[in-house]
Design a protein around this motif. Structure first.
Motif, PDB file in Angstrom:
ATOM      1  N   ARG A 152     -17.313  12.403   9.878  1.00  0.00           N
ATOM      2  CA  ARG A 152     -16.739  13.628   9.130  1.00  0.00           C
ATOM      3  C   ARG A 152     -15.210  13.999   9.531  1.00  0.00           C
ATOM      4  O   ARG A 152     -14.841  13.694  10.493  1.00  0.00           O
ATOM      5  CB  ARG A 152     -17.504  14.981   9.620  1.00  0.00           C
ATOM      6  CG  ARG A 152     -18.929  14.768   9.010  1.00  0.00           C
ATOM      7  CD  ARG A 152     -19.613  16.101   9.141  1.00  0.00           C
ATOM      8  NE  ARG A 152     -21.056  15.838   8.592  1.00  0.00           N
ATOM      9  CZ  ARG A 152     -21.988  16.749   8.175  1.00  0.00           C
ATOM     10  NH1 ARG A 152     -21.367  18.019   8.266  1.00  0.00           N
ATOM     11  NH2 ARG A 152     -22.924  16.410   7.426  1.00  0.00           N
ATOM     12  N   GLY A 153     -14.412  14.173   8.497  1.00  0.00           N
ATOM     13  CA  GLY A 153     -13.071  14.340   8.595  1.00  0.00           C
ATOM     14  C   GLY A 153     -12.309  12.895   8.760  1.00  0.00           C
ATOM     15  O   GLY A 153     -11.064  12.853   8.662  1.00  0.00           O
ATOM     16  N   ASP A 187     -15.006  15.569   4.241  1.00  0.00           N
ATOM     17  CA  ASP A 187     -14.620  16.732   4.899  1.00  0.00           C
ATOM     18  C   ASP A 187     -15.577  17.168   6.023  1.00  0.00           C
ATOM     19  O   ASP A 187     -16.518  16.281   6.211  1.00  0.00           O
ATOM     20  CB  ASP A 187     -14.193  17.722   4.001  1.00  0.00           C
ATOM     21  CG  ASP A 187     -15.487  18.260   3.145  1.00  0.00           C
ATOM     22  OD1 ASP A 187     -16.589  17.898   3.697  1.00  0.00           O
ATOM     23  OD2 ASP A 187     -15.303  19.067   2.138  1.00  0.00           O
ATOM     24  N   ALA A 188     -15.165  18.251   6.527  1.00  0.00           N
ATOM     25  CA  ALA A 188     -15.919  18.535   7.878  1.00  0.00           C
ATOM     26  C   ALA A 188     -17.659  18.862   7.441  1.00  0.00           C
ATOM     27  O   ALA A 188     -18.282  18.686   8.171  1.00  0.00           O
ATOM     28  CB  ALA A 188     -15.412  19.711   8.401  1.00  0.00           C
ATOM     29  N   ARG A 207     -11.332   9.095   6.585  1.00  0.00           N
ATOM     30  CA  ARG A 207     -10.781   8.541   5.493  1.00  0.00           C
ATOM     31  C   ARG A 207     -11.270   6.955   5.144  1.00  0.00           C
ATOM     32  O   ARG A 207     -11.189   6.332   6.258  1.00  0.00           O
ATOM     33  CB  ARG A 207      -9.227   8.432   5.602  1.00  0.00           C
ATOM     34  CG  ARG A 207      -8.656   9.875   5.477  1.00  0.00           C
ATOM     35  CD  ARG A 207      -8.314  10.469   6.517  1.00  0.00           C
ATOM     36  NE  ARG A 207      -7.879   9.760   8.047  1.00  0.00           N
ATOM     37  CZ  ARG A 207      -8.200  10.098   9.200  1.00  0.00           C
ATOM     38  NH1 ARG A 207      -9.099  11.382   9.503  1.00  0.00           N
ATOM     39  NH2 ARG A 207      -7.689   9.499  10.160  1.00  0.00           N
ATOM     40  N   GLU A 258     -11.872  10.738   1.254  1.00  0.00           N
ATOM     41  CA  GLU A 258     -11.889  11.606   2.536  1.00  0.00           C
ATOM     42  C   GLU A 258     -13.359  12.248   2.570  1.00  0.00           C
ATOM     43  O   GLU A 258     -13.819  12.836   1.678  1.00  0.00           O
ATOM     44  CB  GLU A 258     -10.836  12.707   2.587  1.00  0.00           C
ATOM     45  CG  GLU A 258     -10.583  13.449   3.704  1.00  0.00           C
ATOM     46  CD  GLU A 258      -9.463  14.145   4.053  1.00  0.00           C
ATOM     47  OE1 GLU A 258      -8.568  13.924   3.124  1.00  0.00           O
ATOM     48  OE2 GLU A 258      -9.039  14.460   5.198  1.00  0.00           O
ATOM     49  N   ASP A 306     -13.643   6.822  12.264  1.00  0.00           N
ATOM     50  CA  ASP A 306     -12.603   7.670  12.031  1.00  0.00           C
ATOM     51  C   ASP A 306     -11.826   7.296  10.823  1.00  0.00           C
ATOM     52  O   ASP A 306     -11.330   7.957  10.165  1.00  0.00           O
ATOM     53  CB  ASP A 306     -11.444   7.707  13.256  1.00  0.00           C
ATOM     54  CG  ASP A 306     -12.378   8.394  14.462  1.00  0.00           C
ATOM     55  OD1 ASP A 306     -12.931   9.271  14.668  1.00  0.00           O
ATOM     56  OD2 ASP A 306     -11.988   7.425  15.374  1.00  0.00           O
TER      57      ASP A 306
END
Ligand code: SAM
Length: 204
Positions: free
Chosen positions: A156-157, A178-179, A159, A176, A135
């Protein structure tokens, strides 16, 4: 410590509380214990350093942790950053390349009763695919660029925060994913870390 961090712009209450709880003096050689609460990187042996509290706070805040996450750290060192993270997420996997420091960190974690941090020995620039995706990922040694395997192992999502750029001066970056898997990069601060040495870092 907490008031000084807040004055330097750290806003996340959980990060401030975590920094306030960690006994940094217990992670330092005796000769440096009296300087434990200075905002300074300090020697921990093997030519390496414990990170400064403000850098640990800024990096931790940029990871935007809520408590349920699995976080990868590259560069265990004294275990200071790992212990701060242990208060902010569910599980920390931390990788150190120097056996003596990995051993010392494991001992410190045991002595402090920290149970949700696993210390691995190896080249952290390759990540640790068996626990991926992560994550959040924090790199605590300075490399030329964000190691591609770490970006691959970021969820995904998620950092990734770390110091990247020339060996003498880096920029602390937040990347970051992203989705849809696209990467967005943001600079947090100028900084100078010891070298990230490995396949996707600097050569030994
Ligand atoms: N997170 C540490 C702390 O809070 O004390 C900071 C440690 S120090 C600034 C950076 C550490 O990264 C050193 O212990 C160094 O041996 C380690 N390191 C450098 N390259 C590495 C790599 N490829 N994989 C794992 N550790 C690495």
């Amino acid at each position: 410590m907490v008031a000084q961090l807040a004055a330097r712009g750290v806003r996340d209450r959980r990060v401030l509380e975590a920094l306030g709880q960690v006994e940094r003096h217990r992670l330092l050689p005796e000769a440096f214990e009296h300087r434990a609460y200075e905002f300074q990187a300090l020697p921990i042996g093997e030519g390496q350093t414990i990170s400064s509290p403000d850098i640990v706070a800024l990096s931790s805040e940029a990871l935007a942790l809520r408590g349920h996450e699995t976080v990868l750290e590259v560069g265990t060192g004294s275990a200071y950053q790992a212990i701060v993270l242990s208060h902010l997420c569910a599980r920390v996997i931390t990788i150190e390349r120097l056996p003596a420091l990995a051993r010392q960190a494991r001992q410190a974690l045991d002595a402090l009763g920290v149970r949700n941090v696993a210390v691995c020995l190896g080249d952290g620039t390759r990540g640790r695919v068996e626990y991926a995706p992560y994550d959040a990922i924090v790199v605590t040694a300075g490399g030329p660029v964000a190691p591609p395997p770490l970006l691959d192992q970021l969820a995904r999502g998620g950092r990734l925060v770390g110091p990247f750029g020339p060996m003498q001066a880096q920029r602390l970056l937040r990347i970051e994913k992203d989705a849809s898997g696209q990467l967005q990069e943001q600079a947090i601060a100028d900084c100078r870390f010891v070298a990230l040495i490995g396949e996707y870092g600097w050569q030994a």
